[in-house]
Write a protein that holds these residues in place. Structure first.
Motif, PDB file in Angstrom:
ATOM      1  N   MET A   1      -4.275  -8.445  -7.024  1.00  0.00           N
ATOM      2  CA  MET A   1      -3.348  -7.381  -6.661  1.00  0.00           C
ATOM      3  C   MET A   1      -2.862  -7.619  -5.229  1.00  0.00           C
ATOM      4  N   GLU A   2      -1.588  -7.529  -5.045  1.00  0.00           N
ATOM      5  CA  GLU A   2      -0.978  -7.695  -3.732  1.00  0.00           C
ATOM      6  C   GLU A   2      -1.246  -6.458  -2.871  1.00  0.00           C
ATOM      7  N   LEU A   3      -1.682  -6.682  -1.649  1.00  0.00           N
ATOM      8  CA  LEU A   3      -1.879  -5.594  -0.697  1.00  0.00           C
ATOM      9  C   LEU A   3      -0.976  -5.810   0.504  1.00  0.00           C
ATOM     10  N   SER A  22      -1.431  -1.411  -2.294  1.00  0.00           N
ATOM     11  CA  SER A  22      -0.317  -2.027  -3.002  1.00  0.00           C
ATOM     12  C   SER A  22       1.003  -1.476  -2.463  1.00  0.00           C
ATOM     13  N   PRO A  23       2.068  -2.258  -2.494  1.00  0.00           N
ATOM     14  CA  PRO A  23       3.383  -1.713  -2.145  1.00  0.00           C
ATOM     15  C   PRO A  23       3.922  -0.802  -3.256  1.00  0.00           C
ATOM     16  N   ASP A  24       3.269  -0.866  -4.425  1.00  0.00           N
ATOM     17  CA  ASP A  24       3.614  -0.014  -5.569  1.00  0.00           C
ATOM     18  C   ASP A  24       2.557   1.071  -5.672  1.00  0.00           C
ATOM     19  N   LEU A  25       2.880   2.264  -5.186  1.00  0.00           N
ATOM     20  CA  LEU A  25       1.903   3.343  -5.076  1.00  0.00           C
ATOM     21  C   LEU A  25       1.743   4.104  -6.382  1.00  0.00           C
ATOM     22  N   HIS A  26       0.490   4.396  -6.719  1.00  0.00           N
ATOM     23  CA  HIS A  26       0.142   5.258  -7.851  1.00  0.00           C
ATOM     24  C   HIS A  26      -0.266   6.599  -7.234  1.00  0.00           C
ATOM     25  N   PRO A  96       1.780   9.889   0.618  1.00  0.00           N
ATOM     26  CA  PRO A  96       2.787   8.834   0.735  1.00  0.00           C
ATOM     27  C   PRO A  96       3.940   9.210   1.652  1.00  0.00           C
ATOM     28  N   HIS A  97       4.223  10.513   1.769  1.00  0.00           N
ATOM     29  CA  HIS A  97       5.310  10.966   2.636  1.00  0.00           C
ATOM     30  C   HIS A  97       4.935  10.905   4.114  1.00  0.00           C
ATOM     31  N   THR A 103       7.480  -0.215   3.795  1.00  0.00           N
ATOM     32  CA  THR A 103       6.441  -0.998   3.110  1.00  0.00           C
ATOM     33  C   THR A 103       6.213  -0.571   1.663  1.00  0.00           C
ATOM     34  N   VAL A 104       6.789   0.528   1.239  1.00  0.00           N
ATOM     35  CA  VAL A 104       6.608   1.008  -0.133  1.00  0.00           C
ATOM     36  C   VAL A 104       7.739   0.464  -1.001  1.00  0.00           C
ATOM     37  N   ARG A 105       7.350  -0.212  -2.075  1.00  0.00           N
ATOM     38  CA  ARG A 105       8.327  -0.784  -3.005  1.00  0.00           C
ATOM     39  C   ARG A 105       8.658   0.202  -4.127  1.00  0.00           C
ATOM     40  N   SER A 106       7.633   0.899  -4.639  1.00  0.00           N
ATOM     41  CA  SER A 106       7.855   1.863  -5.715  1.00  0.00           C
ATOM     42  C   SER A 106       6.748   2.911  -5.708  1.00  0.00           C
ATOM     43  N   VAL A 107       7.042   4.042  -6.350  1.00  0.00           N
ATOM     44  CA  VAL A 107       6.072   5.126  -6.464  1.00  0.00           C
ATOM     45  C   VAL A 107       6.057   5.591  -7.915  1.00  0.00           C
ATOM     46  N   THR A 108       4.870   5.600  -8.500  1.00  0.00           N
ATOM     47  CA  THR A 108       4.660   6.164  -9.825  1.00  0.00           C
ATOM     48  C   THR A 108       3.820   7.413  -9.646  1.00  0.00           C
ATOM     49  N   VAL A 109       4.280   8.530 -10.192  1.00  0.00           N
ATOM     50  CA  VAL A 109       3.564   9.799 -10.033  1.00  0.00           C
ATOM     51  C   VAL A 109       2.866  10.152 -11.341  1.00  0.00           C
ATOM     52  N   GLU A 110       1.586  10.463 -11.224  1.00  0.00           N
ATOM     53  CA  GLU A 110       0.782  10.901 -12.362  1.00  0.00           C
ATOM     54  C   GLU A 110       0.320  12.332 -12.106  1.00  0.00           C
ATOM     55  N   THR A 111       0.503  13.191 -13.088  1.00  0.00           N
ATOM     56  CA  THR A 111       0.019  14.565 -12.980  1.00  0.00           C
ATOM     57  C   THR A 111      -1.479  14.574 -13.220  1.00  0.00           C
TER      58      THR A 111
END
Length: 143
Positions: A1-3, A22-26, A96-97, A103-111
């Motif tokens: 995993m890329e950090l 990760s640049p892709d935040l969960h 994240p805000h 540095t953030v590439r994407s954000v996936t939000v999980e309830t």
């Protein structure tokens, strides 16, 4: 995993940190009583991947119920940029805000159903592992 190294902090700048993630935040959106009131969205990292750069003396902590979660926030501006979540007392939940841009590439939000915390934790298969230290297979890169 890329950090990558993210930096961030509170509104007034008294609290500053860096975190390898990760640049892709969960990101979790929780509906428990406190997360609802403060609109807490957070991603989870190992304590090994977090460094408080300044402001330890400017933090204060609020706990309630089980007192496992440590809701830390800046004494000056009131912003909670990170905290110790009940789900992962061996890690940190970061807002994240509160990260600096770039540095953030994407954000996936999980309830996350914090209203039924015990049942949600029982059913969730990976949340507890999110705060475990990274193995040697992870590649750290800076942006």
């Amino acid at each position: 995993m890329e950090l990558v190294k993210h930096t961030g902090g509170c509104h007034c700048g008294a609290v500053r940190f860096e975190v390898w993630s990760s640049p892709d935040l969960h990101v979790f959106h929780c509906n428990c009583s406190i997360c609802t009131k403060k609109q807490n969205h957070h991603f989870i990292v190992s304590k090994n991947n977090f460094t408080l750069l300044q402001g330890w003396d400017n933090l204060t902590t609020y706990t309630f119920n089980t007192h496992v979660a440590k809701h830390t926030f800046c004494k000056t501006c009131g912003v909670q940029s990170f905290y110790t979540p009940r789900s992962n007392p061996d890690g940190y939940g970061l807002a994240p805000h509160c990260l600096d841009p770039g540095t953030v590439r994407s954000v996936t939000v999980e309830t996350f159903c914090g209203e039924k915390w015990e049942e949600t934790m029982e059913a969730h298969k990976s949340i507890r592992d999110m705060s475990k230290p990274a193995g040697d297979t992870q590649l750290r890169q800076t942006k």
